[in-house]
Design an enzyme around this catalytic site. Structure first.
Site, short mmCIF file in Angstrom:
data_model
loop_
_atom_site.label_atom_id
_atom_site.label_comp_id
_atom_site.label_asym_id
_atom_site.label_seq_id
_atom_site.Cartn_x
_atom_site.Cartn_y
_atom_site.Cartn_z
N GLU A 1 0.80 -1.22 0.00
CA GLU A 1 0.00 0.00 0.00
C GLU A 1 0.84 1.28 0.00
OE1 GLU A 1 -3.10 -0.25 2.96
OE2 GLU A 1 -4.12 -1.79 1.80
N GLU B 1 -5.75 -8.11 -0.54
CA GLU B 1 -6.49 -7.88 0.71
C GLU B 1 -7.92 -7.52 0.36
OE1 GLU B 1 -4.99 -5.00 3.56
OE2 GLU B 1 -2.96 -5.76 3.28
#
Ligand code: FCB
Length: 440
Positions: free
Chosen positions: A167, A351
């Site tokens: 991320e 995710e």
């Protein structure tokens, strides 16, 4: 119950669960060094109840039982991360105990038939490197490259896949502009430099791993579907800008070797000198890309300084995080990512999941809302595959309830309930639903 079947997905499609080091391991064990999350959590007002990852789920000691839960649940893969501060407590010097831990963990995955999917950096920067400017310092690319070689020199031979950064947007923007994550800065220039340096570190890490002969290398991009609050040109522009600096900036750097024009226009003055020269490293070819997806955001313009907008509350049902449940965004991101950035390169959902105010009654956690969330999002993955997108795997976030960063232990994302006093693990209904679907 999960309404999908394994056979609804292409042959060889991989189902896994994801975690990260600082969120589960217990940072006080095994000679780990201080990490910037320890400092952030120790500063009043940053984290609920000032909680930190000192104990977390004590996965450091419970990992065999935790991996058993993956195996018994029928999962094929485990997405875990390697803590830089555990492996190199001051960021530069090796802690043999740290290497030994990931070595044991790797073998324990293989013994259970689980594919080890490593993420090199899931946010626990050693404090000693934060002291030297952390992501603001261009030298971090080399430091991260060195860490990559040390940890992958030990476990790289047994990895199914390796991701560099988890991320990018959170590492740079959430942590240096919004100040919600460590190191908690709110500084536009620090942000711009971190945005570029995190990509340079990614590319450097890829170069080092290619040099070691490692394959199946990628990176993990978080995406939040951006929508205008109304159809005014200002709101449409606000959503487009958000989309550019949140969703497009990093994947565009990595896959196209360019940054979106709107972002360069606003932040280019703060980028490091000769930033354009770094794209050779930043956009080194990747073998796969990961998409982390949770929700959407609705943007309205305002008169404040750049980015001249803010998010407003939407009408859809929300999770415990207050995040709207919007599965269509996952399908649309997978389709768009393949069409505009990655082409035939395999995509993974690295995710996806939800926080829920789970309660245990007579030892049972009936997390139906989470099962519904998984059903809807697995449906979105199937829709993307039906449209020809090469999605190869899906990782549920998360195996265990864990340390949810600034929200401490309050938000529960696990398919397995963790009692943070006794550390007892109790599989929830969602774990049982996966087990049924995956045919264990
Ligand atoms: C993602 C993070 C992960 C977890 C989930 C809920 O942004 O990668 O560590 O906190 O959100």
């Amino acid at each position: 119950m999960l309404i999908h079947k394994r056979s609804d997905f292409p042959k060889g499609f991989v189902f896994g669960a994801a975690t990260s080091a600082y969120q589960i391991e217990g940072h006080k064990h095994g000679g780990a060094g201080r990490a910037m999350w320890d400092d952030f959590a120790a500063t009043p007002g940053n984290v609920i109840r000032a909680e930190d990852g000192a104990t977390a789920c004590d996965h450091y000691h419970h990992y065999p039982a935790d991996l058993d839960l993956l195996k018994e649940g029928g999962f094929d893969a485990y997405r875990f991360s390697t803590s830089w501060a555990r492996v190199m407590p001051d960021g530069r010097t090796v802690n043999p105990e740290g290497l030994d831990f990931y070595d044991r963990l790797t073998d324990a995955m293989l013994e259970r038939g689980l594919k080890p999917c490593a993420t090199l950096y899931h946010w626990e920067l050693p404090s000693a490197l934060a002291d030297r400017g952390g992501w603001r310092n261009r030298d971090i690319a080399g430091w991260f490259g060195d860490f990559t070689e040390i940890i992958m020199g030990r476990i790289g031979d047994r990895m199914h896949s390796v991701a560099t950064i988890n991320e990018f947007w959170c590492v740079a923007f959430l942590s240096h502009f919004l100040g919600h994550h460590a190191p908690g800065l709110r500084d536009i220039r620090a942000t711009a430099r971190a945005m570029h340096h995190v990509l340079l570190a990614h590319g450097t890490s890829i170069e080092r791993m290619r040099g070691m002969g490692l394959g199946n290398l990628g990176a993990v991009f978080n995406m939040e579907w951006a929508m205008p609050a109304d159809d005014s040109p200002e709101a449409v522009e606000a959503a487009a800008l958000y989309d550019d600096y949140y969703n497009r900036f990093y994947i565009s750097g990595a896959f196209k070797g360019t940054y979106p024009a709107r972002v360069v226009e606003a932040l280019g003055q703060h980028f490091p000198d000769r930033w354009q020269d770094d794209f050779g490293t930043i956009s080194a070819p990747l073998d796969w890309a990961g998409v982390n997806y949770y929700t959407r955001s609705i943007l309205a313009p305002n008169d404040g300084p750049w980015p001249h907008h803010h998010s407003v509350e939407g009408p859809l049902p929300k999770t415990q995080m207050g995040w709207e449940v919007y599965p269509k965004g996952l399908r649309d991101f997978l389709v768009r990512t393949a069409a505009e950035y990655t082409g035939d390169v395999p995509l993974w959902v690295t995710e996806n999941g939800m926080a829920n105010a789970d309660t245990m009654t007579d030892g049972v956690v009936q997390d139906e809302a989470r099962i519904d969330y998984f059903n809807a999002h697995l449906g979105a993955v199937r829709d993307a595959i039906a449209k020809g997108v090469p999605v190869k795997g899906y990782m549920a976030w998360s195996l265990l309830d864990n340390y949810e960063w600034a929200l401490g232990y309050e938000k529960r994302f696990g398919m397995v309930h963790v009692d943070f006093d006794t550390l007892a693990r109790t599989p929830k209904a969602s774990w049982h639903a996966f087990r049924e679907m995956l045919g264990a």
